[in-house]
Design an enzyme around this catalytic site. Structure first.
Site, PDB file in Angstrom:
ATOM      1  N   CYS A   1       6.734   6.125  -1.689  1.00  8.76           N
ATOM      2  CA  CYS A   1       7.461   7.242  -2.289  1.00  8.76           C
ATOM      3  C   CYS A   1       7.375   8.479  -1.420  1.00  8.76           C
ATOM      4  O   CYS A   1       6.416   8.659  -0.664  1.00  8.76           O
ATOM      5  CB  CYS A   1       6.838   7.569  -3.638  1.00  8.76           C
ATOM      6  SG  CYS A   1       6.719   6.163  -4.737  1.00  8.76           S
TER       7      CYS A   1
ATOM      8  N   GLU B   1       8.701  -9.150   9.715  1.00 10.07           N
ATOM      9  CA  GLU B   1       8.986  -7.890   9.021  1.00 10.07           C
ATOM     10  C   GLU B   1      10.458  -7.518   9.044  1.00 10.07           C
ATOM     11  O   GLU B   1      10.997  -7.046   8.047  1.00 10.07           O
ATOM     12  CB  GLU B   1       8.255  -6.732   9.713  1.00 10.07           C
ATOM     13  CG  GLU B   1       6.836  -6.549   9.315  1.00 10.07           C
ATOM     14  CD  GLU B   1       6.234  -5.362  10.030  1.00 10.07           C
ATOM     15  OE1 GLU B   1       5.637  -4.536   9.348  1.00 10.07           O
ATOM     16  OE2 GLU B   1       6.373  -5.246  11.269  1.00 10.07           O
TER      17      GLU B   1
ATOM     18  N   TRP C   1       9.449   4.148  -4.392  1.00 15.61           N
ATOM     19  CA  TRP C   1       9.184   2.763  -3.972  1.00 15.61           C
ATOM     20  C   TRP C   1       8.450   2.137  -5.152  1.00 15.61           C
ATOM     21  O   TRP C   1       7.322   2.516  -5.462  1.00 15.61           O
ATOM     22  CB  TRP C   1       8.309   2.789  -2.726  1.00 15.61           C
ATOM     23  CG  TRP C   1       8.095   1.487  -2.038  1.00 15.61           C
ATOM     24  CD1 TRP C   1       8.955   0.838  -1.210  1.00 15.61           C
ATOM     25  CD2 TRP C   1       6.903   0.691  -2.061  1.00 15.61           C
ATOM     26  NE1 TRP C   1       8.364  -0.312  -0.732  1.00 15.61           N
ATOM     27  CE2 TRP C   1       7.117  -0.420  -1.231  1.00 15.61           C
ATOM     28  CE3 TRP C   1       5.665   0.816  -2.702  1.00 15.61           C
ATOM     29  CZ2 TRP C   1       6.155  -1.409  -1.040  1.00 15.61           C
ATOM     30  CZ3 TRP C   1       4.709  -0.161  -2.513  1.00 15.61           C
ATOM     31  CH2 TRP C   1       4.962  -1.268  -1.686  1.00 15.61           C
TER      32      TRP C   1
ATOM     33  N   ASN D   1       3.680  10.724  -6.376  1.00 19.45           N
ATOM     34  CA  ASN D   1       3.285   9.570  -5.547  1.00 19.45           C
ATOM     35  C   ASN D   1       1.884   9.158  -5.975  1.00 19.45           C
ATOM     36  O   ASN D   1       1.059  10.022  -6.278  1.00 19.45           O
ATOM     37  CB  ASN D   1       3.225   9.951  -4.068  1.00 19.45           C
ATOM     38  CG  ASN D   1       4.591  10.257  -3.491  1.00 19.45           C
ATOM     39  OD1 ASN D   1       5.605  10.101  -4.155  1.00 19.45           O
ATOM     40  ND2 ASN D   1       4.609  10.710  -2.250  1.00 19.45           N
ATOM     41  N   GLY D   2       1.601   7.864  -5.933  1.00 21.87           N
ATOM     42  CA  GLY D   2       0.268   7.396  -6.314  1.00 21.87           C
ATOM     43  C   GLY D   2       0.345   6.526  -7.555  1.00 21.87           C
ATOM     44  O   GLY D   2       1.443   6.130  -7.977  1.00 21.87           O
TER      45      GLY D   2
ATOM     46  N   HIS E   1      -5.814 -27.949  15.565  1.00 18.03           N
ATOM     47  CA  HIS E   1      -6.612 -28.141  14.345  1.00 18.03           C
ATOM     48  C   HIS E   1      -5.751 -28.023  13.083  1.00 18.03           C
ATOM     49  O   HIS E   1      -6.279 -27.761  12.004  1.00 18.03           O
ATOM     50  CB  HIS E   1      -7.767 -27.131  14.315  1.00 18.03           C
ATOM     51  CG  HIS E   1      -8.708 -27.304  15.467  1.00 18.03           C
ATOM     52  ND1 HIS E   1      -9.636 -28.328  15.525  1.00 18.03           N
ATOM     53  CD2 HIS E   1      -8.830 -26.614  16.628  1.00 18.03           C
ATOM     54  CE1 HIS E   1     -10.300 -28.235  16.676  1.00 18.03           C
ATOM     55  NE2 HIS E   1      -9.828 -27.212  17.358  1.00 18.03           N
TER      56      HIS E   1
ATOM     57  N   GLU F   1       0.800  -9.980  16.439  1.00 21.54           N
ATOM     58  CA  GLU F   1       1.692  -8.827  16.355  1.00 21.54           C
ATOM     59  C   GLU F   1       3.152  -9.250  16.553  1.00 21.54           C
ATOM     60  O   GLU F   1       4.050  -8.776  15.853  1.00 21.54           O
ATOM     61  CB  GLU F   1       1.258  -7.776  17.386  1.00 21.54           C
ATOM     62  CG  GLU F   1       2.120  -6.543  17.483  1.00 21.54           C
ATOM     63  CD  GLU F   1       2.216  -5.726  16.201  1.00 21.54           C
ATOM     64  OE1 GLU F   1       1.497  -6.010  15.227  1.00 21.54           O
ATOM     65  OE2 GLU F   1       3.055  -4.813  16.161  1.00 21.54           O
TER      66      GLU F   1
ATOM     67  N   LYS G   1       6.020  -8.666  13.759  1.00 19.79           N
ATOM     68  CA  LYS G   1       7.272  -7.921  14.013  1.00 19.79           C
ATOM     69  C   LYS G   1       8.469  -8.761  13.589  1.00 19.79           C
ATOM     70  O   LYS G   1       9.383  -8.277  12.944  1.00 19.79           O
ATOM     71  CB  LYS G   1       7.419  -7.545  15.500  1.00 19.79           C
ATOM     72  CG  LYS G   1       6.529  -6.469  16.027  1.00 19.79           C
ATOM     73  CD  LYS G   1       6.826  -5.083  15.509  1.00 19.79           C
ATOM     74  CE  LYS G   1       6.072  -4.768  14.257  1.00 19.79           C
ATOM     75  NZ  LYS G   1       4.762  -4.251  14.341  1.00 19.79           N
TER      76      LYS G   1
ATOM     77  N   ARG H   1      10.343   6.032   5.081  1.00 20.96           N
ATOM     78  CA  ARG H   1       9.097   5.565   4.464  1.00 20.96           C
ATOM     79  C   ARG H   1       9.319   4.323   3.600  1.00 20.96           C
ATOM     80  O   ARG H   1       8.353   3.672   3.218  1.00 20.96           O
ATOM     81  CB  ARG H   1       8.506   6.677   3.592  1.00 20.96           C
ATOM     82  CG  ARG H   1       8.086   7.893   4.384  1.00 20.96           C
ATOM     83  CD  ARG H   1       7.835   9.061   3.465  1.00 20.96           C
ATOM     84  NE  ARG H   1       6.722   8.828   2.565  1.00 20.96           N
ATOM     85  CZ  ARG H   1       5.489   9.274   2.774  1.00 20.96           C
ATOM     86  NH1 ARG H   1       5.217   9.974   3.846  1.00 20.96           N
ATOM     87  NH2 ARG H   1       4.541   9.042   1.894  1.00 20.96           N
TER      88      ARG H   1
ATOM     89  N   LYS I   1       6.658   2.539   5.005  1.00 16.21           N
ATOM     90  CA  LYS I   1       6.084   2.944   6.278  1.00 16.21           C
ATOM     91  C   LYS I   1       4.601   3.255   6.142  1.00 16.21           C
ATOM     92  O   LYS I   1       3.800   2.898   6.981  1.00 16.21           O
ATOM     93  CB  LYS I   1       6.840   4.165   6.818  1.00 16.21           C
ATOM     94  CG  LYS I   1       6.310   4.688   8.144  1.00 16.21           C
ATOM     95  CD  LYS I   1       6.512   3.678   9.260  1.00 16.21           C
ATOM     96  CE  LYS I   1       5.890   4.088  10.571  1.00 16.21           C
ATOM     97  NZ  LYS I   1       5.709   2.955  11.472  1.00 16.21           N
TER      98      LYS I   1
HETATM   99  C1  F6R Z   1       3.708  -3.168  10.835  1.00 16.63           C
HETATM  100  C2  F6R Z   1       3.324  -1.974  10.138  1.00 16.63           C
HETATM  101  C3  F6R Z   1       2.200  -2.043   9.162  1.00 16.63           C
HETATM  102  C4  F6R Z   1       1.208  -0.923   9.464  1.00 16.63           C
HETATM  103  C5  F6R Z   1       0.106  -0.884   8.401  1.00 16.63           C
HETATM  104  C6  F6R Z   1      -0.937   0.166   8.717  1.00 16.63           C
HETATM  105  O1  F6R Z   1       4.809  -2.981  11.643  1.00 16.63           O
HETATM  106  O2  F6R Z   1       3.872  -0.939  10.365  1.00 16.63           O
HETATM  107  O3  F6R Z   1       1.586  -3.282   9.186  1.00 16.63           O
HETATM  108  O4  F6R Z   1       0.673  -1.134  10.731  1.00 16.63           O
HETATM  109  O5  F6R Z   1       0.669  -0.611   7.148  1.00 16.63           O
HETATM  110  O6  F6R Z   1      -0.378   1.442   8.773  1.00 16.63           O
HETATM  111  P1  F6R Z   1      -1.148   2.627   9.450  1.00 16.63           P
HETATM  112  O7  F6R Z   1      -1.288   2.325  10.894  1.00 16.63           O
HETATM  113  O8  F6R Z   1      -0.293   3.839   9.203  1.00 16.63           O
HETATM  114  O9  F6R Z   1      -2.487   2.728   8.781  1.00 16.63           O
END
Ligand code: F6R
Length: 620
Positions: free
Chosen positions: A2, A498, A78, A104-105, A514, A491, A495, A29, A615
């Protein structure tokens, strides 16, 4: 997650355009609904407009049904409590629409409060915990809105960053923070509240970060920060360092593309002013670790989530190699609930590193607090200046990578690895034996070369794009790597899933036999991360195992490594420039970021706003 924006000014400007623009800045976000509430002035009430959908749809609604006023609050939601639906969108109101609130929260005792309020005759129109707050403030007596908010929050268990307005006090916004970030923007004859600096950046660079427990009162002519006893608190005014261009697309199709391509510059920025050619590797003033502190460290715990956790896994290899200190890396969400024996010996022998792009991730923040409570010193590796993790840590390293707007993290990952290398080098150099000055200078040299090498890796984009065309219809993909490049496999897979919604898994290459080898057939693309290092020949053996079972292979190797495609072992081979093995993840990840980006585009996905993702994850 949010997003909140609020505005009050002395009447020169209408609130609605400012609030809608602020919401657009918060779109990155992640959200599913949006809304605005405006105080009409002179006790004429509050107008609320909201819907499930995009900010552009809210803008159209406001064009059809305008609302004029000089102050108001707005929100992107959100969904947590209640489905994404207009009735659940914020702002929420009390029974008589005299109060409106954005939040938010998560209010943990919302159901108990709701039942009690319903028993007193309050009527609810949504399933949200936020609406409960609106009714709770309505029910709570007090001379001013801030007095009512303070008293109402006495009954609340949970986390909040909130902004409330009242029809009876037009022009006033009351803000409260516990566990969810909020900042105030201080303009010239106007004031803002926002959950994120990007929402206020085009109006002011002067911000006040609120602490947990703070209440702020904004009026068209003043702002004040109070504690729970309504005593005035002093909070420092900070200067935002980011430029407006940093939060704009600047000719790129997507923020993710912009941020991938920015990496030579963002890495340069993480290194700027920090490299030392005198054998000490790095100057890290903000770390607050003296050479004696470095010598005392016996063990390091890294806590992080998602991509930052992957950077932490790379960091383990780097720190163990450079500083010879044992490192464990844990998901922050698991670490925070695990019982940890208190370390023996003097305090400070245990160091916890919290890695977070946003500096607001709830699990990472709580893991950091838990580590401190268990006797550890804590440092943050954070991008967002002034964020909660940065402020609560004993010291840290800012990434200085500029705002990361694309939901899928890219430039933060490479800068995190650079920052971890600086930290590993700093610890190693200050611990005497683990890093001699020759090795230290070689490391500095390799770091200095990195931005240029990243530019060369980015030049692979046309080849990656062509490969993406061949794999974009896949349903699954496997990413394999070893050693310091195993986290790059994780990673790369993260990516892809996601933003393209292709199911992808990352595995240590040798682990494949395994179990996961059962999945290999001609429909399973397998991406090998296999740069030049000591395990390269072993990873090539793993490629043979995949090939023998009909798997399609894309290999990311380094310039100078043998030709794998000529003999038919792999279908595609991409070569990134050579660097020292511990820095190779910064180069091998580049084609994987590009692969995910182009695959997602080919599949018609909304790259910057992937479904269901936020985000910055500020709830547990
Ligand atoms: C992946 C991504 C998330 C963040 C995770 C941690 O592309 O963006 O997996 O890496 O939510 O976020 P931060 O780094 O802001 O603590």
């Amino acid at each position: 997650m949010c997003g909140i924006i609020g505005y009050t000014g002395s009447g020169r400007r209408e609130a609605v355009p400012i609030l809608l623009q602020g919401l657009s800045r918060l779109e990155y976000r992640g959200y599913d609904s949006a809304g605005v509430a405006i105080t009409l002035g002179e006790g004429r009430g509050i107008v609320t407009r909201k819907l499930a959908g995009r900010v552009t749809a809210l803008r159209e609604l406001m064009d059809r049904l305008p609302a004029h006023g000089g102050s108001g609050i707005a929100h992107t939601r959100w969904a947590t409590h209640g489905a994404p639906h207009t009735r659940n969108a914020h702002p929420h109101s009390d029974c008589h629409e005299r109060i409106a609130i954005v939040h938010n929260g998560i209010i943990e005792n919302a159901e108990t409060l709701r039942a009690a309020l319903a028993g007193s005759g309050h009527q609810f129109t949504s399933e949200t915990d936020t609406e409960v707050l609106a009714h709770l403030i309505e029910q709570t007596p007090g001379d001013t809105l801030e007095a009512r908010v303070i008293a109402a929050l006495e009954h609340v268990v949970g986390t909040y960053g909130l902004a409330a307005i009242a029809a009876d006090e037009p022009g006033k916004i009351v803000v409260a923070r516990r566990g969810s970030p909020v900042l105030l923007g201080i303009g010239d004859g106007e004031y803002f509240v926002a959950s994120d600096a990007s929402a206020v950046l085009e109006h002011t660079r002067a911000v006040v970060y609120l602490d947990d427990g703070d209440i702020a009162v904004l009026t068209p002519t003043s702002y004040q920060v109070l504690d729970r006893e309504a005593r005035v608190q002093r909070r420092s005014l900070n200067d935002l360092q980011w430029d407006l261009e940093a939060i704009e697309l600047g000719g790129h199709a997507h923020f993710m593309q912009k941020e991938i391509l920015e990496q030579p510059e963002t890495i340069r920025s993480t290194l700027r002013g920090r490299l030392m050619g005198d054998g000490s590797v790095a100057r890290l003033n903000g770390l607050n670790l003296t050479p004696a502190d470095c010598a005392d460290v016996r063990r390091i715990d890294i806590v992080a989530c998602g991509t930052s956790w992957h950077a932490g896994l790379v960091g383990r290899h780097i720190i163990e190699e450079l500083a010879d200190i044992p490192v464990s890396v844990e998901y922050a969400s698991e670490f925070r609930y695990r019982r940890r024996p208190r370390p023996s010996g003097k305090p400070g022998t245990r160091l916890t590193i919290a890695i977070s792009q946003s500096g607001e991730t709830a699990d990472t923040l709580e893991a950091m607090r838990a580590a401190r409570a268990a006797g550890s010193r804590v440092v943050g590796i954070v991008n967002v200046v002034g964020s909660t993790i940065a402020r609560e840590a004993d010291g840290g390293i800012y990434l200085h990578a500029g705002p990361e707007i694309g939901v899928a993290s890219t430039k933060a990952f490479t800068s995190q690895i650079v920052a971890l290398t600086l930290l590993g080098g700093y610890l190693g150099a200050h611990r005497g034996q683990s890093l001699d000055s020759k090795k230290a200078d070689e490391l500095v040299c390799s770091l200095t070369e990195l931005p240029g090498l990243v530019s060369q890796a980015l030049a692979l984009e046309p080849e990656v794009q062509a490969i993406a065309r061949q794999y974009s219809d896949a349903h699954h993909a496997m990413y394999l790597g070893r050693g310091v490049n195993f986290p790059v496999a994780l990673e790369g897979a993260l990516k892809l899933k996601e933003i393209s919604y292709i199911h992808a898994e990352g595995y240590p290459a040798a682990e494949m036999k395994h179990g996961p080898i059962a999945l290999i057939d001609e429909h399973m693309p397998v991406v090998f991360v296999a740069p030049h290092d000591e395990v390269y020949p072993k990873v090539v053996s793993n490629m043979h195992e995949v090939r023998a079972r009909g798997g399609r292979i894309l290999a990311i190797t380094t310039e100078g490594n043998g030709d794998l495609s000529g003999g038919g072992l792999v279908d595609h081979q991409l070569r990134v420039p050579r660097t020292i093995p511990i820095l190779s993840p910064i180069l091998t990840v580049i084609p994987l970021q590009l692969l995910a980006y182009h695959t997602a585009l080919l599949r018609g996905c909304d790259v910057d706003r992937p479904r269901n993702l936020a985000k910055s994850v500020t709830v547990e």
